[in-house]
Design an enzyme around this catalytic site. Structure first.
Site: not given
Length: 425
Positions: A49-52, A99, A120, A189-191
């Protein structure tokens, strides 16, 4: 066989390095097969994933497997091994189980308790199954991990309290409106922040989602991803009049929702109440809007208190979750020891049976070489094998029956494939 968890995450590695190590979803099965071929591992799963990016493996030599995976990953992703080694971690045995369970429960996430990681992990399980790298050891690990995460989700408030401004905004709306399904929401806003708000709103059942942004293409892109309706910036006044709830987060340095704009919207609404949530810094909504009747205005400062309280709630829930996971780890370890002991004794039993068979076969062959009658030799072989294989079980059954052991006798009968109801009557 031992278990291994090896990889990098948001705690150990920079965003830039995590991006270089990560795998696209469509290549995960092929990457698993390539990793197994290169390392000699037969059981391997991969979550990226984006983090691991983490591998879960079963191996007779977990530490050696970690080194092999590090070498393969560095080569495959074209990274210097020392650079990857400096940020990689590995856990073995019960630490690996712990873990995996903490990851699935959201206790090891950047946002404590975030729910997406469990999905995930389940995808990693499916990818390993598709690649043919999911063996019995990893299957047990994943199933126990999913059970632990489910208990954490159902018995603690780990994912309930809001811990982001966007989540807090949606929770506030749930308190104001009886049903979000019947609420028309306008996002100004579309941020990134409003993207998260839009997804939270969709998850809560909002069906009418309007999006206004200075750059219409950005509003259209977000609208497509969340099934909303994009409107040009010139439609802001009419959109304000039609919405029940407005969440504004732009990069403007001046208020984009002025007092005059809201006054005109209220007239067209015939003074139906309007909820305004301003999560922009600097503010998007003019402060004097709060003075108007039929308007409820909340700013990022108002929501920050909710977020802080949410973090405290999740941290308390995390303490309970850690205890639950510890219990699951212990139960898994007990199950593993039972399975290993069972495998050990099965091997011993087969070795013992094979030894007896080898001895009797040699006796039979010797008798045949000396001219003994084949039928007599075979009959003696059968008789000797049956007596020697059944001697120990027969002695044990006699002893259990004489002791009238109500607990152990049924177990012994089941092990020997005997039906307890068939008592010879």
């Amino acid at each position: 066989m031992g278990l291994l968890a090896f990889g990098i995450n948001h705690k150990s590695a920079s965003v830039a390095l995590r991006e270089r190590v990560s795998f696209a979803p469509e290549v995960l099965p092929s990457a698993l097969m390539a990793a197994c071929q290169a390392t000699g591992l037969r059981e391997l799963a991969l979550i990226s994933t984006c983090n691991r990016t983490e591998f879960y493996a079963a191996s007779d030599a977990p530490e050696a497997a970690a080194v092999a995976l590090l070498d393969w990953l560095a080569k495959h992703q074209q990274l210097p091994s020392p650079e990857l080694s400096a940020v990689a971690y590995n856990f073995t045995a019960e630490k690996a189980v712990q873990h995996a369970m903490r990851v699935a429960a959201g206790l090891d996430s950047m946002i404590l308790g975030e729910p997406q990681i469990l999905g995930q992990m389940k995808q990693a399980h499916r990818d390993a199954m598709a690649a043919g790298t999911l063996g019995p050891e990893l299957e047990r690990l994943f199933q126990k991990t999913f059970a632990a995460a489910k208990q954490v989700r159902t018995e603690t408030a780990i994912g309930v309290s809001p811990v982001s401004i966007g989540f807090a905004a949606v929770n506030l709306a749930k308190q104001v409106f009886e049903s979000l399904q019947d609420t028309r929401v306008l996002l100004v806003g579309a941020g990134e922040m409003n993207t998260l708000v839009a997804r939270h709103l969709r998850e809560q059942g909002v069906t009418e989602l309007l999006l206004v942004n200075r750059t219409l293409a950005n509003a259209e892109a977000l609208a497509q991803s969340v099934q909303g309706q994009a409107l040009p910036w010139s439609s802001l006044d009419s959109a304000l009049a039609s919405a029940d709830m407005v969440v504004s987060c732009t990069a403007s340095t001046q208020a984009v929702i002025t007092r005059e704009l809201v006054v005109q919207a209220l007239k067209r609404r015939r003074h139906r109440p309007l909820l305004l949530i301003d999560i922009a810094v600097p503010r998007d909504v003019a402060p004097e809007v709060a003075e108007l009747e039929d308007v409820y205005l909340y700013t990022v400062d108002d929501l920050q208190g909710v977020v802080d309280a949410g973090w405290r709630e999740r941290q308390r829930a995390a303490e309970v979750a850690e205890v639950l996971i510890s219990e699951h780890v212990k139960a898994f370890a007990v199950q593993q020891r039972i399975l290993q002991d069972g495998a050990h004794w099965i091997r011993r039993l087969r070795q013992q049976a094979a030894s007896v068979a080898d001895i009797e076969r040699e006796k039979a062959l010797d008798a045949l070489r000396k001219g003994g009658d084949a039928e007599v030799v075979l009959a003696r072989l059968q008789h000797n094998l049956m007596n020697k294989w059944l001697h120990a079980p027969t002695v044990a059954l006699r002893q259990l029956a004489s002791e009238d052991n109500a607990q152990q006798l049924p177990v012994a009968l089941r092990v020997m494939g005997l039906n307890q109801e068939d008592n010879g009557a």
